[in-house]
Scaffold this motif. Structure first.
Motif, short mmCIF file in Angstrom:
data_model
loop_
_atom_site.label_atom_id
_atom_site.label_comp_id
_atom_site.label_asym_id
_atom_site.label_seq_id
_atom_site.Cartn_x
_atom_site.Cartn_y
_atom_site.Cartn_z
N GLU A 20 0.81 -1.22 0.00
CA GLU A 20 0.00 0.00 0.00
C GLU A 20 0.84 1.26 0.00
O GLU A 20 0.30 2.36 -0.05
N GLY A 21 2.15 1.12 0.10
CA GLY A 21 3.01 2.30 0.15
C GLY A 21 3.15 2.84 1.56
O GLY A 21 2.54 2.33 2.50
N ALA A 22 3.94 3.90 1.71
CA ALA A 22 4.25 4.43 3.04
C ALA A 22 3.01 4.96 3.74
O ALA A 22 2.71 4.60 4.89
N TRP A 23 2.27 5.85 3.07
CA TRP A 23 1.10 6.44 3.71
C TRP A 23 0.00 5.42 3.93
O TRP A 23 -0.63 5.37 4.99
N GLY A 24 -0.23 4.59 2.93
CA GLY A 24 -1.26 3.57 3.07
C GLY A 24 -0.96 2.60 4.20
O GLY A 24 -1.84 2.22 4.97
N ALA A 25 0.30 2.18 4.31
CA ALA A 25 0.69 1.27 5.38
C ALA A 25 0.51 1.92 6.75
O ALA A 25 0.09 1.27 7.72
N GLY A 26 0.83 3.21 6.83
CA GLY A 26 0.65 3.92 8.10
C GLY A 26 -0.80 4.00 8.51
O GLY A 26 -1.15 3.77 9.68
N PHE A 27 -1.67 4.29 7.54
CA PHE A 27 -3.10 4.36 7.84
C PHE A 27 -3.65 3.00 8.25
O PHE A 27 -4.47 2.89 9.17
N ILE A 28 -3.21 1.96 7.57
CA ILE A 28 -3.68 0.62 7.91
C ILE A 28 -3.20 0.22 9.30
O ILE A 28 -3.94 -0.40 10.08
N PHE A 29 -1.95 0.56 9.63
CA PHE A 29 -1.43 0.25 10.96
C PHE A 29 -2.31 0.87 12.05
O PHE A 29 -2.70 0.21 13.01
N VAL A 30 -2.61 2.16 11.89
CA VAL A 30 -3.45 2.84 12.88
C VAL A 30 -4.84 2.22 12.92
O VAL A 30 -5.42 2.02 14.00
N SER A 31 -5.38 1.88 11.75
CA SER A 31 -6.71 1.28 11.69
C SER A 31 -6.76 -0.06 12.41
O SER A 31 -7.68 -0.34 13.18
N VAL A 32 -5.76 -0.91 12.18
CA VAL A 32 -5.73 -2.23 12.81
C VAL A 32 -5.53 -2.10 14.32
O VAL A 32 -6.17 -2.80 15.10
N LEU A 33 -4.68 -1.17 14.73
CA LEU A 33 -4.43 -0.96 16.16
C LEU A 33 -5.71 -0.52 16.87
O LEU A 33 -6.10 -1.09 17.90
N LEU A 34 -6.39 0.50 16.32
CA LEU A 34 -7.61 0.99 16.94
C LEU A 34 -8.72 -0.05 16.89
O LEU A 34 -9.48 -0.21 17.85
N ALA A 35 -8.83 -0.76 15.76
CA ALA A 35 -9.86 -1.79 15.64
C ALA A 35 -9.66 -2.89 16.68
O ALA A 35 -10.62 -3.37 17.29
N GLY A 36 -8.41 -3.29 16.89
CA GLY A 36 -8.14 -4.31 17.89
C GLY A 36 -8.49 -3.87 19.29
O GLY A 36 -9.09 -4.62 20.06
#
Length: 220
Positions: A20-36
């Protein structure tokens, strides 16, 4: 067996997120962390609601936990993913070195969090107390680290410090007891409770019969 499965989860998630690239990976990381975090804090109330309003048979009482936990996790990820896609630009230029370090760094962290969450979810599954190399007391990743206990500790800490609002805020896995000569008031019991339930249910993982005939008992 469980070690290979966990490594495979980390590898697959890392590869997919890095694409997903740098920005996409960062957004996904935050999304997965908050979702968990949100899923862990609210799956037990949701499981109780489903048990009380859909079916509270003995077989389903111990299925609702993992259904609610994984369902909330996936639902929150899709919600946050949709929000970031609509709010954030599709692509932002960054330095090539920063791009590579960021996308792989966020991807590895996302893979580890996803693996730790799913390993934690196995505690709630309607399975035997020990299966496929999984043991509640064991360091389930190559016998070196315990991602499930790390995730449980992180979740409990965040819910106690950041996600708790006021005196009556929801605290994940935080029953409070007072013991002589002990400053600690909160005694988490997540692995013990679910291991006990799976042990009582044998291969089927069925929970013990609730004391009241009408309402599901999630206190084990």
């Amino acid at each position: 067996m469980i070690d290979i499965l966990l490594l495979a989860i980390v590898g697959i998630v890392t590869w997919c997120v890095a694409s997903e690239g740098a920005w996409g990976a960062g957004f996904i990381f935050v999304s997965v962390l908050l979702a968990g975090l949100l899923a862990m804090n609210f799956f037990e109330p949701l499981a109780t609601f489903l048990s009380n309003n859909i079916t509270n048979s003995y077989a389903w009482q111990q299925r609702w936990d993992i259904i609610a936990l994984v369902g909330l996790f996936v639902g929150f990820i899709f919600l946050f993913r949709e929000l970031t896609v609509r709010i954030a630009p599709a692509y932002m230029q960054v330095h090539p070195l920063v791009h590579e370090v960021s996308r792989w760094g966020f991807a590895v962290m996302t893979g580890y969090i996803a693996m730790a969450f799913l390993l934690t979810a196995l505690h709630t599954a309607p399975l035997p107390r020990e299966f496929a190399g999984f043991t509640p007391e064991r360091k389930n990743l190559l016998g070196i680290v315990a991602p499930d206990r790390e995730w449980l500790g992180f979740t409990q800490y965040v819910s106690e410090k950041s996600m708790r609002k006021g005196t009556f805020g929801h605290l994940f896995d935080g029953p409070e007891y007072s013991f002589p000569q002990q400053e600690n008031q909160i005694w988490p019991s997540f692995p013990i409770r679910y291991a006990t339930r799976r042990g009582q249910g044998g291969a089927a993982g069925a929970a013990a019969k609730p004391a009241s005939g009408d309402k599901a008992d999630r206190s084990f």
